[in-house]
Each structure stands twice: as structure tokens, then as C-alpha cells.
Scaffold this motif. Structure first.
Motif, PDB file in Angstrom:
ATOM      1  N   ILE A   1      58.792  -7.377  26.899  1.00 28.64           N
ATOM      2  CA  ILE A   1      59.271  -6.175  26.223  1.00 28.64           C
ATOM      3  C   ILE A   1      58.157  -5.671  25.315  1.00 28.64           C
ATOM      4  CG2 ILE A   1      60.895  -5.325  24.472  1.00 28.64           C
ATOM      5  CD1 ILE A   1      63.008  -7.092  25.707  1.00 28.64           C
ATOM      6  N   VAL A   2      57.911  -4.373  25.339  1.00 20.24           N
ATOM      7  CA  VAL A   2      56.826  -3.790  24.565  1.00 20.24           C
ATOM      8  C   VAL A   2      57.190  -3.725  23.084  1.00 20.24           C
ATOM      9  CG1 VAL A   2      55.455  -1.704  24.168  1.00 20.24           C
ATOM     10  CG2 VAL A   2      55.966  -2.450  26.509  1.00 20.24           C
ATOM     11  N   LEU A   3      56.267  -4.149  22.247  1.00 22.39           N
ATOM     12  CA  LEU A   3      56.404  -4.050  20.798  1.00 22.39           C
ATOM     13  C   LEU A   3      55.160  -3.378  20.232  1.00 22.39           C
ATOM     14  CD1 LEU A   3      57.667  -7.681  20.007  1.00 22.39           C
ATOM     15  CD2 LEU A   3      59.064  -5.642  20.400  1.00 22.39           C
ATOM     16  N   PHE A   4      55.350  -2.589  19.173  1.00 22.64           N
ATOM     17  CA  PHE A   4      54.249  -1.935  18.472  1.00 22.64           C
ATOM     18  C   PHE A   4      54.083  -2.569  17.093  1.00 22.64           C
ATOM     19  CE2 PHE A   4      54.821   2.516  20.627  1.00 22.64           C
ATOM     20  CZ  PHE A   4      54.305   1.999  21.803  1.00 22.64           C
ATOM     21  N   GLU A   5      52.853  -2.556  16.606  1.00 26.90           N
ATOM     22  CA  GLU A   5      52.620  -3.054  15.258  1.00 26.90           C
ATOM     23  C   GLU A   5      53.267  -2.117  14.247  1.00 26.90           C
ATOM     24  OE1 GLU A   5      49.000  -5.121  12.812  1.00 26.90           O
ATOM     25  OE2 GLU A   5      48.524  -3.359  14.027  1.00 26.90           O
ATOM     26  N   ALA A   6      53.965  -2.691  13.280  1.00 25.44           N
ATOM     27  CA  ALA A   6      54.631  -1.898  12.249  1.00 25.44           C
ATOM     28  C   ALA A   6      53.588  -1.274  11.332  1.00 25.44           C
ATOM     29  CB  ALA A   6      55.587  -2.771  11.450  1.00 25.44           C
ATOM     30  N   ARG A   7      53.677   0.043  11.134  1.00 25.25           N
ATOM     31  CA  ARG A   7      52.700   0.715  10.282  1.00 25.25           C
ATOM     32  C   ARG A   7      52.782   0.233   8.842  1.00 25.25           C
ATOM     33  NH1 ARG A   7      54.534   5.080  13.514  1.00 25.25           N
ATOM     34  NH2 ARG A   7      55.890   5.872  11.856  1.00 25.25           N
ATOM     35  N   SER A   8      53.966  -0.161   8.415  1.00 24.39           N
ATOM     36  CA  SER A   8      54.153  -0.589   7.027  1.00 24.39           C
ATOM     37  C   SER A   8      53.877  -2.076   6.818  1.00 24.39           C
ATOM     38  CB  SER A   8      55.587  -0.284   6.569  1.00 24.39           C
ATOM     39  OG  SER A   8      56.522  -0.995   7.377  1.00 24.39           O
ATOM     40  N   ARG A   9      53.654  -2.814   7.923  1.00 26.28           N
ATOM     41  CA  ARG A   9      53.457  -4.255   7.790  1.00 26.28           C
ATOM     42  C   ARG A   9      52.478  -4.736   8.859  1.00 26.28           C
ATOM     43  NH1 ARG A   9      58.020  -8.992   8.544  1.00 26.28           N
ATOM     44  NH2 ARG A   9      56.762 -10.725   7.765  1.00 26.28           N
ATOM     45  N   PRO A  10      51.186  -4.591   8.620  1.00 27.77           N
ATOM     46  CA  PRO A  10      50.189  -5.024   9.605  1.00 27.77           C
ATOM     47  C   PRO A  10      50.383  -6.490   9.996  1.00 27.77           C
ATOM     48  CG  PRO A  10      49.154  -3.761   7.849  1.00 27.77           C
ATOM     49  CD  PRO A  10      50.576  -4.005   7.420  1.00 27.77           C
TER      50      PRO A  10
ATOM     51  N   GLU B   1      65.534  12.825  19.388  1.00 24.41           N
ATOM     52  CA  GLU B   1      64.566  13.410  18.459  1.00 24.41           C
ATOM     53  C   GLU B   1      63.830  12.321  17.681  1.00 24.41           C
ATOM     54  OE1 GLU B   1      66.629  17.643  17.219  1.00 24.41           O
ATOM     55  OE2 GLU B   1      67.521  15.783  16.464  1.00 24.41           O
ATOM     56  N   CYS B   2      64.571  11.332  17.240  1.00 25.09           N
ATOM     57  CA  CYS B   2      63.977  10.239  16.473  1.00 25.09           C
ATOM     58  C   CYS B   2      62.966   9.459  17.320  1.00 25.09           C
ATOM     59  CB  CYS B   2      65.076   9.303  15.970  1.00 25.09           C
ATOM     60  SG  CYS B   2      64.497   7.866  15.060  1.00 25.09           S
ATOM     61  N   LEU B   3      63.338   9.085  18.530  1.00 25.10           N
ATOM     62  CA  LEU B   3      62.457   8.279  19.368  1.00 25.10           C
ATOM     63  C   LEU B   3      61.249   9.070  19.842  1.00 25.10           C
ATOM     64  CD1 LEU B   3      65.173   6.351  21.407  1.00 25.10           C
ATOM     65  CD2 LEU B   3      63.653   5.403  19.662  1.00 25.10           C
ATOM     66  N   ARG B   4      61.432  10.335  20.178  1.00 24.86           N
ATOM     67  CA  ARG B   4      60.276  11.158  20.561  1.00 24.86           C
ATOM     68  C   ARG B   4      59.284  11.261  19.417  1.00 24.86           C
ATOM     69  NH1 ARG B   4      64.288  15.724  22.677  1.00 24.86           N
ATOM     70  NH2 ARG B   4      64.857  14.867  24.730  1.00 24.86           N
ATOM     71  N   ARG B   5      59.797  11.506  18.209  1.00 25.90           N
ATOM     72  CA  ARG B   5      58.908  11.626  17.050  1.00 25.90           C
ATOM     73  C   ARG B   5      58.171  10.326  16.788  1.00 25.90           C
ATOM     74  NH1 ARG B   5      59.900   9.734  12.342  1.00 25.90           N
ATOM     75  NH2 ARG B   5      62.185   9.737  12.596  1.00 25.90           N
ATOM     76  N   GLU B   6      58.881   9.221  16.841  1.00 29.64           N
ATOM     77  CA  GLU B   6      58.246   7.940  16.567  1.00 29.64           C
ATOM     78  C   GLU B   6      57.175   7.612  17.609  1.00 29.64           C
ATOM     79  OE1 GLU B   6      58.435   5.788  14.125  1.00 29.64           O
ATOM     80  OE2 GLU B   6      60.001   6.749  12.934  1.00 29.64           O
ATOM     81  N   LEU B   7      57.424   7.924  18.867  1.00 28.72           N
ATOM     82  CA  LEU B   7      56.407   7.695  19.885  1.00 28.72           C
ATOM     83  C   LEU B   7      55.197   8.589  19.661  1.00 28.72           C
ATOM     84  CD1 LEU B   7      58.609   7.332  23.096  1.00 28.72           C
ATOM     85  CD2 LEU B   7      57.247   5.530  22.009  1.00 28.72           C
ATOM     86  N   ALA B   8      55.438   9.847  19.290  1.00 27.46           N
ATOM     87  CA  ALA B   8      54.336  10.774  19.049  1.00 27.46           C
ATOM     88  C   ALA B   8      53.492  10.353  17.852  1.00 27.46           C
ATOM     89  CB  ALA B   8      54.876  12.187  18.834  1.00 27.46           C
TER      90      ALA B   8
ATOM     91  N   ALA C   1      53.028   7.207  16.854  1.00 26.19           N
ATOM     92  CA  ALA C   1      52.695   5.781  16.941  1.00 26.19           C
ATOM     93  C   ALA C   1      51.211   5.506  16.806  1.00 26.19           C
ATOM     94  CB  ALA C   1      53.220   5.203  18.256  1.00 26.19           C
ATOM     95  N   GLY C   2      50.384   6.541  16.929  1.00 20.66           N
ATOM     96  CA  GLY C   2      48.954   6.359  16.723  1.00 20.66           C
ATOM     97  C   GLY C   2      48.154   6.090  17.981  1.00 20.66           C
ATOM     98  N   PHE C   3      48.731   6.380  19.156  1.00 17.96           N
ATOM     99  CA  PHE C   3      48.023   6.164  20.411  1.00 17.96           C
ATOM    100  C   PHE C   3      47.591   7.503  20.993  1.00 17.96           C
ATOM    101  CE2 PHE C   3      51.060   2.544  20.212  1.00 17.96           C
ATOM    102  CZ  PHE C   3      50.109   1.547  20.016  1.00 17.96           C
ATOM    103  N   PRO C   4      46.290   7.786  21.054  1.00 20.97           N
ATOM    104  CA  PRO C   4      45.811   9.072  21.576  1.00 20.97           C
ATOM    105  C   PRO C   4      46.305   9.297  23.006  1.00 20.97           C
ATOM    106  CG  PRO C   4      44.039   7.874  20.486  1.00 20.97           C
ATOM    107  CD  PRO C   4      45.199   6.929  20.580  1.00 20.97           C
ATOM    108  N   GLY C   5      46.708  10.504  23.269  1.00 18.84           N
ATOM    109  CA  GLY C   5      47.146  10.866  24.609  1.00 18.84           C
ATOM    110  C   GLY C   5      48.609  10.621  24.881  1.00 18.84           C
ATOM    111  N   LEU C   6      49.298   9.921  23.993  1.00 16.09           N
ATOM    112  CA  LEU C   6      50.713   9.640  24.237  1.00 16.09           C
ATOM    113  C   LEU C   6      51.607  10.792  23.801  1.00 16.09           C
ATOM    114  CD1 LEU C   6      52.548   7.387  25.308  1.00 16.09           C
ATOM    115  CD2 LEU C   6      52.707   6.504  22.970  1.00 16.09           C
ATOM    116  N   ALA C   7      51.260  11.438  22.693  1.00 18.47           N
ATOM    117  CA  ALA C   7      52.134  12.446  22.084  1.00 18.47           C
ATOM    118  C   ALA C   7      52.516  13.596  23.017  1.00 18.47           C
ATOM    119  CB  ALA C   7      51.499  12.990  20.804  1.00 18.47           C
ATOM    120  N   PRO C   8      51.572  14.187  23.770  1.00 20.13           N
ATOM    121  CA  PRO C   8      51.967  15.351  24.579  1.00 20.13           C
ATOM    122  C   PRO C   8      53.036  15.061  25.626  1.00 20.13           C
ATOM    123  CG  PRO C   8      49.574  15.224  24.372  1.00 20.13           C
ATOM    124  CD  PRO C   8      50.124  13.932  23.851  1.00 20.13           C
ATOM    125  N   GLY C   9      53.141  13.839  26.067  1.00 20.58           N
ATOM    126  CA  GLY C   9      54.088  13.536  27.133  1.00 20.58           C
ATOM    127  C   GLY C   9      55.482  13.179  26.683  1.00 20.58           C
ATOM    128  N   VAL C  10      55.712  13.072  25.366  1.00 21.16           N
ATOM    129  CA  VAL C  10      57.005  12.539  24.913  1.00 21.16           C
ATOM    130  C   VAL C  10      58.044  13.613  24.651  1.00 21.16           C
ATOM    131  CG1 VAL C  10      55.786  10.590  23.880  1.00 21.16           C
ATOM    132  CG2 VAL C  10      56.474  12.501  22.431  1.00 21.16           C
TER     133      VAL C  10
END
Length: 205
Positions: free
Chosen positions: A28-37, A96-103, A105-114
């Protein structure tokens, strides 16, 4: 109605969040928490509210230093806050919440597709914790609906990020990793267990 254990405290900490399950076989994919490296969580985050909600939340005594639904509320207002949240008024919906969070997330190129992604809810968990302070946390759990090529491209991009050894802010974790709370040196947030039905914190459901 959700009831807190024991006598009601003056204030209850609350949060309402949506999180996304993206699977890579057993992982399962997990992302690093921005508030807790160094700590990893499912993609997603806390719902934001809109301007007209300010009056409603103020009347309930909700206090937060953000524009999202994470803060404190008097215990007597908790049932009404839950009813307001369930109404969906003046707040993001899960898409709306999940699209925004994915956009964001800090990964270049991901935002336009969400922007046109859709999601299917498979579970809602409500935690009521008594220590070290009283709190209620609600998590809505979703799968990505891969109904078109655009969604498939976003999924494949996320899976590529999570399996790329050069990317240190995304990973895949097995259910065993999530139950243990670690994937190698990476810490895994307890609520990730709700994506595998291996919860490490008390829940009402």
C-alpha cells in the motif's frame, strides 16, 4: 451519536480526514507526512471548510488556527458538530479533499492529472481516545477509481514514485509492515491500519 467514555471534558480535540488506498500487489502506498519527517501516512488529509462555515463553527465553539476541520470543540457541541459534518455543508467533500492533497503532495507532474479523479469509499472509522487527552478522529477511507486512462496514468505515476529508490518521500508497505508500525527505518502512522483492517488504535466501528 458518538459518546465519549467517562464524564464529558470541557473541550474535545477533533479531526475529520479522508485517506486514499493505492495498492501495488500486497503493498500500500504511503507518503511522508509533511508535518513529521520520517513518518509515513496514506495519501490524504484533513477536510477544509469554506468561509460560510465560520459562523456555524463559531456558534458551536469550534476553535482552530487553520482553515480545516482539526481543532477543539466543547463536549456539549460535539453531537451538533458531527451532524453538521455529515450534512456536507460549507466544507470540502472527499473528492475535493483528496484531489487537493494529491496536488499538494510535492511530486512534480502529479498535480495536473488529479483534477478529475474519482474515488469510492470503502470504510469509515471513528476513534474515541481517552488519554492523554479526550479526542475524536474520523477517517473516511477511499479507493481510487481507475475508470479511464487519465486515472490509470495517475495511479501508475504514484506507484512509480513509491517504488523508485531515489524517491525518499513515498514508499509501499505491506500489511505486516503497517501492523508493526515500521517499514525499514520509516515510521508508519497507526491510522494507516484502517486501509488493511489492522488498526492499532481504538475505534467505534
Amino acid at each position: 451519536m458518538v459518546r465519549l467514555p467517562g464524564s464529558a471534558p470541557p473541550l474535545v480535540r477533533v479531526s475529520f480526514a479522508a485517506m486514499l488506498r493505492i495498492r501495488d500487489g500486497e503493498g500500500i502506498v504511503l507518503f511522508e507526512a509533511r508535518s513529521r519527517p520520517g513518518a509515513f501516512t496514506p495519501p490524504g488529509g484533513v477536510f477544509r471548510h469554506f468561509g460560510p462555515a465560520t459562523e456555524v463553527l463559531g456558534r458551536l465553539g469550534f476553535r482552530s488556527d487553520r482553515d480545516d476541520l482539526r481543532g477543539e470543540v466543547p463536549a456539549r457541541s460535539l453531537p451538533e458538530l458531527l451532524r453538521w459534518f455529515d450534512s456536507g455543508a460549507y466544507r470540502e467533500d472527499a473528492a475535493e479533499c483528496l484531489r487537493r492533497e494529491l496536488a499538494e503532495a510535492g511530486f512534480p507532474g502529479l498535480a495536473p492529472g488529479v483534477r478529475h479523479l474519482s474515488f469510492a469509499r470503502f470504510r469509515t472509522e471513528v476513534e474515541v481516545l481517552d488519554r492523554p487527552y479526550r479526542q475524536l478522529r474520523q477517517f473516511e477511507c477511499y479507493d481510487l477509481v481507475c475508470a479511464d486512462q487519465s486515472a490509470l496514468r495517475v495511479r501508475d505515476r504514484i506507484l512509480a514514485l513509491a517504488t523508485d529508490p531515489r524517491v525518499h518521500s513515498a514508499l509501499t508497505a505491506t500489511p505486516a509492515d503497517i501492523a508493526h508500525g515500521r517499514a525499514g527505518a520509516a515510521l508508519i502512522a497507526p491510522h494507516a491500519g484502517y486501509l488493511t483492517r489492522v488498526a492499532r488504535t481504538p475505534s467505534l466501528r
